[in-house]
Design a protein around this motif. Sequence first.
Motif, PDB file in Angstrom:
ATOM      1  N   PRO A 213     -45.660 -75.755  45.779  1.00  0.00           N
ATOM      2  CA  PRO A 213     -44.407 -75.647  45.012  1.00  0.00           C
ATOM      3  C   PRO A 213     -43.582 -74.416  45.343  1.00  0.00           C
ATOM      4  N   ARG A 214     -44.213 -73.236  45.475  1.00  0.00           N
ATOM      5  CA  ARG A 214     -43.422 -72.031  45.744  1.00  0.00           C
ATOM      6  C   ARG A 214     -42.725 -72.120  47.095  1.00  0.00           C
ATOM      7  N   LEU A 215     -43.339 -72.841  48.049  1.00  0.00           N
ATOM      8  CA  LEU A 215     -42.726 -72.965  49.365  1.00  0.00           C
ATOM      9  C   LEU A 215     -41.625 -74.023  49.370  1.00  0.00           C
ATOM     10  N   ARG A 216     -41.748 -75.030  48.522  1.00  0.00           N
ATOM     11  CA  ARG A 216     -40.620 -75.960  48.375  1.00  0.00           C
ATOM     12  C   ARG A 216     -39.413 -75.217  47.799  1.00  0.00           C
ATOM     13  N   LEU A 326     -44.985 -64.732  50.448  1.00  0.00           N
ATOM     14  CA  LEU A 326     -45.250 -66.095  49.982  1.00  0.00           C
ATOM     15  C   LEU A 326     -46.106 -66.866  50.986  1.00  0.00           C
ATOM     16  N   LEU A 327     -45.782 -66.730  52.264  1.00  0.00           N
ATOM     17  CA  LEU A 327     -46.522 -67.462  53.290  1.00  0.00           C
ATOM     18  C   LEU A 327     -47.971 -66.996  53.358  1.00  0.00           C
ATOM     19  N   ASP A 335     -54.770 -71.014  59.125  1.00  0.00           N
ATOM     20  CA  ASP A 335     -53.609 -71.900  59.018  1.00  0.00           C
ATOM     21  C   ASP A 335     -52.282 -71.154  59.020  1.00  0.00           C
ATOM     22  N   ARG A 336     -52.313 -69.834  58.966  1.00  0.00           N
ATOM     23  CA  ARG A 336     -51.072 -69.076  58.859  1.00  0.00           C
ATOM     24  C   ARG A 336     -50.142 -69.246  60.057  1.00  0.00           C
ATOM     25  N   PRO A 337     -50.655 -69.254  61.307  1.00  0.00           N
ATOM     26  CA  PRO A 337     -49.708 -69.466  62.422  1.00  0.00           C
ATOM     27  C   PRO A 337     -48.919 -70.762  62.288  1.00  0.00           C
ATOM     28  N   ALA A 338     -49.601 -71.851  61.885  1.00  0.00           N
ATOM     29  CA  ALA A 338     -48.900 -73.129  61.715  1.00  0.00           C
ATOM     30  C   ALA A 338     -47.899 -73.052  60.578  1.00  0.00           C
ATOM     31  N   LEU A 339     -48.250 -72.327  59.509  1.00  0.00           N
ATOM     32  CA  LEU A 339     -47.338 -72.220  58.376  1.00  0.00           C
ATOM     33  C   LEU A 339     -46.125 -71.369  58.728  1.00  0.00           C
ATOM     34  N   PHE A 340     -46.344 -70.257  59.459  1.00  0.00           N
ATOM     35  CA  PHE A 340     -45.208 -69.442  59.896  1.00  0.00           C
ATOM     36  C   PHE A 340     -44.302 -70.237  60.834  1.00  0.00           C
TER      37      PHE A 340
END
Length: 438
Positions: A213-216, A326-327, A335-340
């Motif tokens: 939700p926070r990323l949406r 947030l990220l 999973d952070r590289p994919a999220l960034f």
Amino acid sequence: MLEVLGNRTYRHLFAAQVIALIGTGLATVALGLLAYDIAGADAGAVLGTALAIKMIAYVGIAPIAAAIAERLPRRAMLVSLDLIRAAVAIFLPFVTEVWQVYVLIFVLQAASAAFTPTFQATIPDVLPDEKEYTRALSLSRLAYDLESVASPMLAAALLSVVSFHSLFAGTVVGFLASAALVVSTVLPSPKPQERQSVWRRTAAGLRIYLATPRLRGLLALNLAVAAAGAMVIVNTVVLVQSTFELSQRATAFALVAFGAGSMLTALVLPRLLDTRSDRSAMLCGASLLVVGLVIGVFIPSYALLLPLWFALGFGYSLAQTPTGRLLRRSAQPQDRPALFAAQFALSHACWLAAYPIAGWLGAKVGLSFTFATLAVIAAAAVAGAAYLWPRQDPAEIAHRHEDLPADHPHLSDASTTGQRHTHPFIIDDFHQDWPRRP
């Protein structure tokens, strides 16, 4: 924050980033002046299209480059990309047609789109300690803010003695110096990991992003930031030199005012976030952007444009600087590289929509209508963010795992009642969906 510069490898990489940013900043100022030189009052349309091409390169190439960066020697890749960018900058002063601007900008920004995720993927391996990595992210944000002030100021100083074409020479020097600094380092090799297709890797980041939700809410804020930022970047030169009939130096100083507002945010934000949540700070910054765009509809003079641009710079940085926090909160380390990469692509997709609106509306129906249109878009985005990002956003959430046996390792390290436990909730292999609000 500066303690992290004690690491020689990171110090050289950071210096390369700063120098390349200054070179890019000079190119941004020069590109606006070049567009005005070629197209006159239609410069906003030309610049809007050129920046839309930049966003197409970013959205389409960055996720692919992020996957490639895991497989190639990083130093060689970074140096090669700097050399490509320098070569493109050499040709820009000789452009005489609009289509030539578009072609060169695509090549330049395609190289930048590959450079950024490669650089970002390198820093966690150079600084494996989480606290040091966090400081590096903060320092990187500050570098962007400093560049937004330093580059226009340097451009204004240079324009008093040389033509704007000479600014592209500064861009070339910046990219060559960046390449030299990268060559002077020894970078760690990518960590061995399970090979995944580009599509699977990109989809994983998008799945986490859109399920949180926070990323949406962040995605909606990205649109508000892009709406205001596009108005400043695309139409400053038109406002100053066509509407107010002032000089190229006045254009550079207007961009300095915007950068100064952003810089002030960088200085006050750490203390502000000690007492305010990321959500309230970012929504406040985005709301300031909406108010600024509405005021812009009635802007009468250059003297009032400067404080307005300063306020927009303050809101711009306030709305986007906490993004990295947030990220980091929203993904496992692996999973952070994919999220960034997902954030990079989605945020630039917002800019891809905003740039043509700012450029073509400004050229066809006037700047007042353009201000109003972008204000409506930004207001809708802020309202969407406030709805999508719940006010109550705890890190730890109680939830159940009906599909896991009671003796599963995931349940053994938490206080468990049956299959219900509480821990920092992150979308991953064990948590595919966000718990519903009680």
